[in-house]
Design a protein around this motif. Sequence first.
Motif, short mmCIF file in Angstrom:
data_model
loop_
_atom_site.label_atom_id
_atom_site.label_comp_id
_atom_site.label_asym_id
_atom_site.label_seq_id
_atom_site.Cartn_x
_atom_site.Cartn_y
_atom_site.Cartn_z
N ARG A 166 -24.94 24.67 1.18
CA ARG A 166 -25.79 23.66 1.80
C ARG A 166 -25.87 23.84 3.31
O ARG A 166 -26.89 23.55 3.93
CB ARG A 166 -25.27 22.25 1.48
N LYS A 167 -24.78 24.31 3.91
CA LYS A 167 -24.74 24.51 5.36
C LYS A 167 -25.38 25.84 5.79
O LYS A 167 -25.51 26.11 6.97
CB LYS A 167 -23.28 24.48 5.84
N GLY A 168 -25.75 26.66 4.80
CA GLY A 168 -26.36 27.94 5.12
C GLY A 168 -25.37 29.05 5.39
O GLY A 168 -25.76 30.14 5.81
N SER A 169 -24.07 28.80 5.12
CA SER A 169 -23.04 29.84 5.30
C SER A 169 -22.84 30.55 3.96
O SER A 169 -21.89 30.28 3.22
CB SER A 169 -21.73 29.21 5.78
N PHE A 170 -23.75 31.45 3.65
CA PHE A 170 -23.79 32.03 2.30
C PHE A 170 -22.65 33.02 2.05
O PHE A 170 -22.26 33.21 0.90
CB PHE A 170 -25.15 32.66 2.06
N LEU A 171 -22.14 33.64 3.07
CA LEU A 171 -21.00 34.54 2.88
C LEU A 171 -19.78 33.75 2.43
O LEU A 171 -19.07 34.13 1.49
CB LEU A 171 -20.70 35.30 4.17
N LYS A 172 -19.51 32.63 3.10
CA LYS A 172 -18.41 31.76 2.71
C LYS A 172 -18.64 31.18 1.31
O LYS A 172 -17.71 31.14 0.49
CB LYS A 172 -18.24 30.62 3.72
N ALA A 173 -19.86 30.75 1.06
CA ALA A 173 -20.18 30.17 -0.25
C ALA A 173 -19.94 31.18 -1.36
O ALA A 173 -19.37 30.85 -2.41
CB ALA A 173 -21.63 29.70 -0.28
N THR A 174 -20.33 32.43 -1.14
CA THR A 174 -20.15 33.47 -2.14
C THR A 174 -18.67 33.80 -2.34
O THR A 174 -18.22 34.00 -3.47
CB THR A 174 -20.91 34.75 -1.72
N ALA A 175 -17.92 33.84 -1.25
CA ALA A 175 -16.48 34.14 -1.35
C ALA A 175 -15.77 33.08 -2.17
O ALA A 175 -14.97 33.41 -3.07
CB ALA A 175 -15.88 34.23 0.06
N PHE A 176 -16.06 31.81 -1.90
CA PHE A 176 -15.45 30.74 -2.69
C PHE A 176 -15.88 30.82 -4.15
O PHE A 176 -15.07 30.58 -5.06
CB PHE A 176 -15.82 29.37 -2.10
N ALA A 177 -17.12 31.17 -4.40
CA ALA A 177 -17.63 31.28 -5.77
C ALA A 177 -16.94 32.40 -6.53
O ALA A 177 -16.64 32.26 -7.73
CB ALA A 177 -19.14 31.50 -5.75
N ILE A 178 -16.67 33.50 -5.86
CA ILE A 178 -15.98 34.62 -6.51
C ILE A 178 -14.59 34.21 -6.97
O ILE A 178 -14.18 34.48 -8.11
CB ILE A 178 -15.91 35.83 -5.55
N PHE A 179 -13.86 33.54 -6.09
CA PHE A 179 -12.52 33.10 -6.47
C PHE A 179 -12.57 31.99 -7.53
O PHE A 179 -11.70 31.93 -8.41
CB PHE A 179 -11.75 32.62 -5.24
N ALA A 180 -13.58 31.14 -7.47
CA ALA A 180 -13.75 30.13 -8.51
C ALA A 180 -13.97 30.77 -9.87
O ALA A 180 -13.51 30.29 -10.90
CB ALA A 180 -14.91 29.19 -8.16
N SER A 181 -14.68 31.91 -9.87
CA SER A 181 -14.95 32.64 -11.11
C SER A 181 -13.70 33.26 -11.70
O SER A 181 -13.66 33.58 -12.89
CB SER A 181 -16.00 33.73 -10.87
N ALA A 182 -12.67 33.44 -10.86
CA ALA A 182 -11.39 33.95 -11.35
C ALA A 182 -10.49 32.82 -11.81
O ALA A 182 -9.35 33.06 -12.23
CB ALA A 182 -10.70 34.76 -10.25
N THR A 183 -11.00 31.59 -11.72
CA THR A 183 -10.23 30.41 -12.11
C THR A 183 -10.73 29.82 -13.43
O THR A 183 -9.93 29.48 -14.31
CB THR A 183 -10.31 29.34 -11.01
N ARG A 184 -12.03 29.69 -13.54
CA ARG A 184 -12.66 29.20 -14.76
C ARG A 184 -14.00 29.91 -14.95
O ARG A 184 -14.65 30.29 -13.97
CB ARG A 184 -12.89 27.68 -14.71
N PHE A 185 -14.43 30.05 -16.20
CA PHE A 185 -15.68 30.75 -16.48
C PHE A 185 -16.87 30.09 -15.80
O PHE A 185 -17.82 30.76 -15.38
CB PHE A 185 -15.92 30.81 -17.99
N ALA A 186 -16.82 28.76 -15.67
CA ALA A 186 -17.93 28.03 -15.06
C ALA A 186 -18.19 28.47 -13.63
O ALA A 186 -19.28 28.22 -13.09
CB ALA A 186 -17.66 26.53 -15.11
N GLY A 187 -17.24 29.15 -13.02
CA GLY A 187 -17.42 29.60 -11.65
C GLY A 187 -18.59 30.55 -11.47
O GLY A 187 -19.22 30.57 -10.41
N VAL A 188 -18.91 31.31 -12.51
CA VAL A 188 -20.03 32.25 -12.40
C VAL A 188 -21.35 31.51 -12.23
O VAL A 188 -22.32 32.06 -11.67
CB VAL A 188 -20.10 33.20 -13.62
N LEU A 189 -21.41 30.26 -12.68
CA LEU A 189 -22.65 29.49 -12.57
C LEU A 189 -22.93 29.04 -11.15
O LEU A 189 -24.05 28.59 -10.86
CB LEU A 189 -22.57 28.26 -13.50
N LEU A 190 -21.96 29.17 -10.27
CA LEU A 190 -22.19 28.81 -8.86
C LEU A 190 -23.24 29.69 -8.22
O LEU A 190 -23.80 29.32 -7.18
CB LEU A 190 -20.88 28.89 -8.08
N VAL A 191 -23.52 30.83 -8.82
CA VAL A 191 -24.55 31.70 -8.27
C VAL A 191 -25.91 31.00 -8.26
O VAL A 191 -26.75 31.26 -7.38
CB VAL A 191 -24.63 33.03 -9.08
#
Length: 199
Positions: A166-191
Motif C-alpha cells: 500500500r505504501k508503494g515499497s514493493f521490494l519490502k512487500a515482496t520480501a515479506f511475502a516470500i517469507f510468508a510463503s515459507a510459513t503457510r501456503f496462503a502466503g503465495v496468494l500475497l502476490v
Amino acid sequence: MKISQEIKKVLVIFFTWKILLTAFAYIAAAKLPTSPPSISHPPAEIGNFLSIWFYWDAKWFYTIATHGYTFNQDLVVFFPLLPLVTRIFSTLFQIDLAFVGLLLNSIFGLIAVIFIYKLARLDFSEKTALRSVIYFLLFPTAIFLLAFYSESLFLALAVPSLYYARKGSFLKATAFAIFASATRFAGVLLVLPIMIEYL
C-alpha cells in the motif's frame, strides 16, 4: 527509538489481551477434565506448565523444530519457517525450545497487531484502527496466536507485506511475502494484492 502514543495504545491492548487470555487458559486447563493421551497431545518432554500450548498442530511444529523432517508423513504438510526460526534462536541462546517457541510467537503476534493498526491507519482514524486491533484479538481463533502455531509468524509477515504494498515499497512487500510463503501456503496468494497495488 521513541514509541508513538498510538503504538503505545496498541501495546497496552495487546498485553492486556495476552495476560487475560493466558490466565483464562490456565484456569480452564486446571478446571476441565483432561482427555486420555492421543496423537494430538504434547510431546512428553514438554513440562506441564507449557504443555497446554502444544496440542494438535503445535506438537508437529515442535517435532520438526526438534528432530527435523523425518519419514513421518504427518510432518510434510507443515511449512518450515516457524520451526527453523525457533530452532535457530533456541540453539543460539541455549534456551529451552518450547519456551523460545512461545516467546517468539508472542513477539510475532505483537508485530502482527502493530501492522494491522498501521494498515488500518492508512485509510481510517486512530479510533477505527484501534478498534480493528481489538476486534482482531477478540475473534475466538486469536487464541492460536498464543500457542505454538504458525499463525503469529504468518501474520507478522503477511500484514507488513500488505502494508508496504500500500505504501508503494514493493521490494519490502515482496520480501515479506516470500517469507510468508515459507510459513503457510496462503502466503503465495500475497502476490495478488501486491500486483494490484503495483498496477
